[in-house]
Write an enzyme that holds these catalytic residues in place. Structure first.
Site, mmCIF file in Angstrom:
data_model
loop_
_atom_site.group_PDB
_atom_site.id
_atom_site.type_symbol
_atom_site.label_atom_id
_atom_site.label_comp_id
_atom_site.label_asym_id
_atom_site.label_seq_id
_atom_site.Cartn_x
_atom_site.Cartn_y
_atom_site.Cartn_z
ATOM 1 N N CYS A 102 24.816 50.984 22.094
ATOM 2 C CA CYS A 102 23.480 50.644 22.568
ATOM 3 C C CYS A 102 23.528 50.437 24.076
ATOM 4 C CB CYS A 102 23.099 49.247 21.934
ATOM 5 S SG CYS A 102 21.262 48.779 22.242
ATOM 6 N N HIS A 163 23.784 50.462 16.113
ATOM 7 C CA HIS A 163 24.628 49.378 16.239
ATOM 8 C C HIS A 163 25.304 49.442 14.856
ATOM 9 C CE1 HIS A 163 23.585 46.618 19.541
ATOM 10 N NE2 HIS A 163 22.402 47.290 19.732
ATOM 11 N N GLU A 165 28.149 48.076 14.148
ATOM 12 C CA GLU A 165 28.804 46.797 13.758
ATOM 13 C C GLU A 165 27.849 45.994 13.214
ATOM 14 O OE1 GLU A 165 26.788 45.924 17.780
ATOM 15 O OE2 GLU A 165 27.468 47.521 16.474
#
Length: 226
Positions: A102, A163, A165
């Protein structure tokens, strides 16, 4: 008996912990380690958003670096962002593996000579199928919202706009916080949450991409959280 050397990686944290992530996960660092770390690895945390950077003399000790997302503008002129750009140029020269997520994806692009601008179409939240990159970079993925969702530069730079994660509960909490501080409209938030209920991001797939890149096993259409 040969003793295997410990593999070291570093997370360059460009955001501060939300109350939710701190309470549930103990901080974003733990979220990243869970997503990216493997057995026999040591991960160090550098809160670059607070001016905490690795010492230049220690950079050679790390096999790879990951840059987190951030609410800050990757094109901003805050001192820590400028220092981060200098660090990324140094790591590129050293041929160190660098994964940007990002904000990290955007600041990598800026640091290496690409063009980064504000997205006037607003926040991109939810799930998407998957700038102007530096000369010599290769665009691997794009979406109807963002022209460059994923790019590589040589063998040691990977930028991802999404993202990998994020867990679904982290994204749900983020959406709620954005509504609360008037960053997005309630209708947009409800639409994003509805999409999250209907589809599941290929999180494990994207984690494998990131791990393979950082650890020299570079292997992407799939979906990831934004």
């Amino acid at each position: 008996m040969k003793v295997q050397k410990e593999r070291r990686f570093a997370l360059l944290m460009a955001a501060r912990n939300s109350d939710y992530v701190k309470k549930v996960y103990g901080g974003y660092f733990n979220v990243f380690v869970e997503a990216l770390a493997g057995e026999g690895e040591k991960w160090d945390l550098f809160r670059v958003v607070d001016g905490e950077f690795p010492h230049m003399d220690d950079l050679h000790n790390y096999e790879g670096f990951a840059i987190s997302g951030s609410p800050h503008d990757a094109n901003g002129d805050e001192y820590w962002i400028l220092e981060l750009c200098y660090l990324l140029k140094t790591l590129f020269t050293m041929q160190k593996k660098v994964l940007g997520i990002c904000f990290g994806h955007q600041v990598l692009c800026r640091a290496l000579g690409g063009k980064v601008g504000k997205a006037y179409s607003g926040w991109d939240i939810g799930i998407r199928k998957v700038y102007e990159v530096p000369v010599g970079a290769q665009v691997l993925a794009y979406s109807d919202k963002t022209e460059v969702e994923m790019f590589t530069f040589g063998d040691n730079i990977l930028g991802i706009q999404g993202h990998p994660e994020y867990t679904k509960d982290i994204l749900d909490n983020l959406i709620d916080r954005l509504v609360w501080n008037n960053s997005i409209e309630k209708g947009f938030a409800e639409e994003a949450k509805l999409k999250l209920k209907k589809a599941e991001a290929d999180r494990k797939y994207w984690e494998r991409i990131c791990k393979s890149f950082l650890k020299g096993r570079w292997i992407a259409q799939s979906q990831t959280y934004f």
